[in-house]
Design a protein around this motif. Structure first.
Motif, PDB file in Angstrom:
ATOM      1  N   CYS A 233       0.841  -1.210   0.000  1.00  0.00           N
ATOM      2  CA  CYS A 233       0.000   0.000   0.000  1.00  0.00           C
ATOM      3  C   CYS A 233       0.871   1.254   0.000  1.00  0.00           C
ATOM      4  O   CYS A 233       0.595   2.217  -0.737  1.00  0.00           O
ATOM      5  CB  CYS A 233      -0.916  -0.003   1.221  1.00  0.00           C
ATOM      6  N   ASP A 243      -6.592   4.026  -7.930  1.00  0.00           N
ATOM      7  CA  ASP A 243      -7.218   3.136  -6.956  1.00  0.00           C
ATOM      8  C   ASP A 243      -8.077   2.033  -7.570  1.00  0.00           C
ATOM      9  O   ASP A 243      -8.585   1.179  -6.849  1.00  0.00           O
ATOM     10  CB  ASP A 243      -8.069   3.942  -5.970  1.00  0.00           C
ATOM     11  N   ASP A 244      -8.228   2.008  -8.897  1.00  0.00           N
ATOM     12  CA  ASP A 244      -9.183   1.037  -9.445  1.00  0.00           C
ATOM     13  C   ASP A 244      -8.691  -0.402  -9.343  1.00  0.00           C
ATOM     14  O   ASP A 244      -9.485  -1.331  -9.301  1.00  0.00           O
ATOM     15  CB  ASP A 244      -9.589   1.371 -10.882  1.00  0.00           C
ATOM     16  N   LEU A 246      -7.548  -1.827  -6.808  1.00  0.00           N
ATOM     17  CA  LEU A 246      -7.945  -2.386  -5.526  1.00  0.00           C
ATOM     18  C   LEU A 246      -9.427  -2.172  -5.229  1.00  0.00           C
ATOM     19  O   LEU A 246      -9.900  -2.427  -4.122  1.00  0.00           O
ATOM     20  CB  LEU A 246      -7.072  -1.812  -4.394  1.00  0.00           C
ATOM     21  N   SER A 247     -10.183  -1.768  -6.238  1.00  0.00           N
ATOM     22  CA  SER A 247     -11.600  -1.450  -6.053  1.00  0.00           C
ATOM     23  C   SER A 247     -12.438  -2.693  -5.786  1.00  0.00           C
ATOM     24  O   SER A 247     -12.087  -3.816  -6.168  1.00  0.00           O
ATOM     25  CB  SER A 247     -12.144  -0.737  -7.295  1.00  0.00           C
ATOM     26  N   GLU A 264      -9.942  -5.584  -0.024  1.00  0.00           N
ATOM     27  CA  GLU A 264     -10.704  -4.862   1.004  1.00  0.00           C
ATOM     28  C   GLU A 264      -9.776  -4.269   2.058  1.00  0.00           C
ATOM     29  O   GLU A 264      -9.948  -3.124   2.497  1.00  0.00           O
ATOM     30  CB  GLU A 264     -11.716  -5.805   1.651  1.00  0.00           C
ATOM     31  N   ARG A 267      -8.037  -1.254   0.647  1.00  0.00           N
ATOM     32  CA  ARG A 267      -8.919  -0.081   0.619  1.00  0.00           C
ATOM     33  C   ARG A 267      -9.018   0.549   2.003  1.00  0.00           C
ATOM     34  O   ARG A 267      -9.011   1.778   2.156  1.00  0.00           O
ATOM     35  CB  ARG A 267     -10.305  -0.468   0.105  1.00  0.00           C
ATOM     36  N   ALA A 271      -7.655   4.370   2.985  1.00  0.00           N
ATOM     37  CA  ALA A 271      -8.883   5.184   2.974  1.00  0.00           C
ATOM     38  C   ALA A 271      -8.609   6.670   3.170  1.00  0.00           C
ATOM     39  O   ALA A 271      -9.271   7.515   2.552  1.00  0.00           O
ATOM     40  CB  ALA A 271      -9.847   4.675   4.044  1.00  0.00           C
ATOM     41  N   LYS A 278      -7.750   8.828  -8.334  1.00  0.00           N
ATOM     42  CA  LYS A 278      -8.869   8.221  -9.046  1.00  0.00           C
ATOM     43  C   LYS A 278      -8.684   8.459 -10.536  1.00  0.00           C
ATOM     44  O   LYS A 278      -8.367   9.571 -10.971  1.00  0.00           O
ATOM     45  CB  LYS A 278     -10.198   8.805  -8.565  1.00  0.00           C
TER      46      LYS A 278
END
Length: 519
Positions: A233, A243-244, A246-247, A264, A267, A271, A278
């Motif tokens: 991360c 970020d897509d 890990l979406s 998850e 993310r 956060a 994005k």
């Protein structure tokens, strides 16, 4: 333990365990030093098994009670020699070599063996249960060597060293020192067991050493997974990745729980990051009209395939843990003393194939986790690839200083060793014991090698993490990273300083490695 043993929980309260010892309860004894207590119900069950075997064996041929062992089982043992037979077995098989197994893993092996004995299928005297409990509660760990077991009649050689201590011989680790068992027993006021019927064979015929090492391996593997995810991360933050990858939407169109869970967690970790971008704010604006895009369209695999790479690692660790839990709750010696049906069953519950295969799986996925770390490290160190950082994340003078150049050699070398070690032991059966053991598991070897691969992984991740915090300093991002990354950064900076001038690196690597293992 078995039906009614008790384990102290973290609050110091006594929990009664019914029929099944969970992995978390097992770990509380090994890693939190919780004490165990054997209930009267367990002792009654063990005594009933002992009394039944004592009576049942009087006019019958029972392996290891009135016969020799292995290919010598065709020889009847005289009644007056039965007890000496057990002592002969223990002493003759205390033949291990190599490095001592770490005390935590030995303690886990004792607990695994104790839990098997407590099931009441072994015909051992209750005094054995009492003394094994004392070894655990007083942190007296027998000297057991890595080399010796083929994992077929269980961990014969390694468990012989445990049995040797229980009869008051051999050596132990006690308060950080290696000392003769006799001296330590005198200090602690402990009495060796007196062998009665089959205590030697019952102790030695089992999978408890490979299982104990396996429990320690899984505990450390879960730590490695958590650190690898956090470091991954942080690297995505350093390069301001999109970020897509890990979406929820992308990862949930694949049906693998491990991948979904890793994504998850990523993310959650990211956060509150101010650096992760994005795609719709950049490449989807319609304003990118150049022929060669200045914005990176996709990151290298080592950055954007984390859920797909660490997902199988997580699922494998979880499945290995489940098998270990079943194994240390199983009766895995031979023969099995069945009081309820008034019978003694001969077979091969001591065979270690389950653990051997799982340890091979574990070392394979940890080797892959290490390979991921090595590739991420290379990405950070290679300025031509990342196009953000100086070569080797050198915060000093290029050409004059070396940054992280030296430690990359160590990471590469260590990763290569783990790749070699990750070849399976499970299929390396070599017949022995006059071909009585004509196919063996090599489970103990597999568990020991897996522990080496895990140790290597901590070393490579330590080097990677030092590089990550150096990169964050170079990019001036410590106040923009997520709170999870910031805590990781602060913890490492409390251990080692930012360095621009060349430093002797091995103390830094060792300190960070210890931090990763202990947190």
């Amino acid at each position: 333990m078995g039906a009614k043993a008790k384990v102290m929980n973290k609050q110091g309260l006594m929990n009664t365990i019914k029929e099944y010892l969970s992995l978390s309860e097992f770990e509380s004894v090994i890693f939190d030093n919780q004490k165990i207590e054997i209930s009267d119900a367990v002792l009654r069950r063990v005594k009933r098994s002992f009394n039944f075997l004592n009576e049942f064996s009087k006019n019958k041929v029972i392996y290891g009670v009135n016969t020799g062992f292995g290919p010598m089982a065709q020889y009847r043992i005289k009644d007056e020699d039965r007890i000496q037979l057990q002592y002969n077995l223990i002493r003759s098989h205390s033949s291990g070599t190599g490095k001592p197994i770490e005390p935590q893993a030995v303690k886990a092996a004792i607990l695994a063996r104790l839990n098997t004995m407590a099931l009441g299928y072994s015909g051992v005297h209750p005094s054995l249960i009492h003394l094994m409990t004392e070894l655990i509660n007083r942190d007296i760990t027998p000297l057991i060597f890595e080399h010796g077991g083929v994992g077929a009649s269980g961990d014969l050689v390694q468990l012989a060293h445990l049995a040797l201590v229980l009869i008051g011989e051999g050596e132990v680790f006690y308060k950080g020192e290696r000392r003769p068992t006799k001296e330590v027993f005198e200090i602690e006021g402990l009495e060796p067991i007196q062998v009665e019927i089959r205590e030697g064979l019952a102790l030695m015929n089992g999978t408890s050493v490979m299982t104990g090492i396996g429990v320690v391996n899984v505990h450390k593997a879960n730590k490695l997974l958590d650190w690898s995810l956090k470091i991954s991360c942080a690297i995505n933050e350093i390069v301001r990745a999109y970020d897509d990858h890990l979406s929820f939407e992308l990862n949930n169109v694949k049906l693998h729980d491990g991948q979904r869970q890793v994504a998850e967690k990523m993310r959650g970790n990211l956060a509150d990051s101010q650096l992760i971008r994005k795609r719709e704010d950049h490449l989807y604006t319609g304003e990118n009209t150049e022929d060669v895009f200045s914005e990176k369209v996709q990151e290298y695999y080592s950055l954007r395939c984390i859920p797909q790479i660490l997902g199988p690692v997580k699922e494998t660790i979880d499945s290995v843990a489940a098998i270990l839990e079943k194994e240390f709750n199983s009766a895995n010696d031979n023969p099995i003393i069945d009081v309820e049906n008034r019978h003694v069953f001969h077979g091969g519950n001591f065979h270690g194939d389950y653990i051997s295969l799982e340890m091979d799986k574990l070392k394979i996925v940890i080797a892959k986790l290490t390979m991921l770390a090595e590739r991420q490290l290379n990405y950070l160190l290679n300025a031509k690839i990342n196009e953000l950082l100086p070569p080797f994340v050198n915060l000093g003078t290029l050409g004059f200083n070396f940054g992280m150049q030296g430690v990359q050699f160590t990471a590469t070398s260590t990763t290569a060793e783990s790749q070699m070690l990750s070849n399976p032991m499970y299929v390396h059966s070599i017949p022995n014991n006059n071909d009585n053991q004509d196919i063996v598991s090599m489970g103990t070897n597999s568990a020991v090698i897996a522990s080496k691969v895990i140790e290597n992984a901590f070393e490579v991740l330590a080097i990677e993490l030092i590089t990550v915090v150096q990169a964050i300093d170079y990019m001036g991002q410590k106040d923009s990273v997520s709170s999870v990354t910031k805590k990781m950064y602060d913890d490492i900076r409390a251990i080692i300083p930012t360095f621009k001038q060349d430093q002797v690196m091995y103390p830094f690597v060792q300190k960070v490695k210890e931090h990763l293992i202990n947190n």
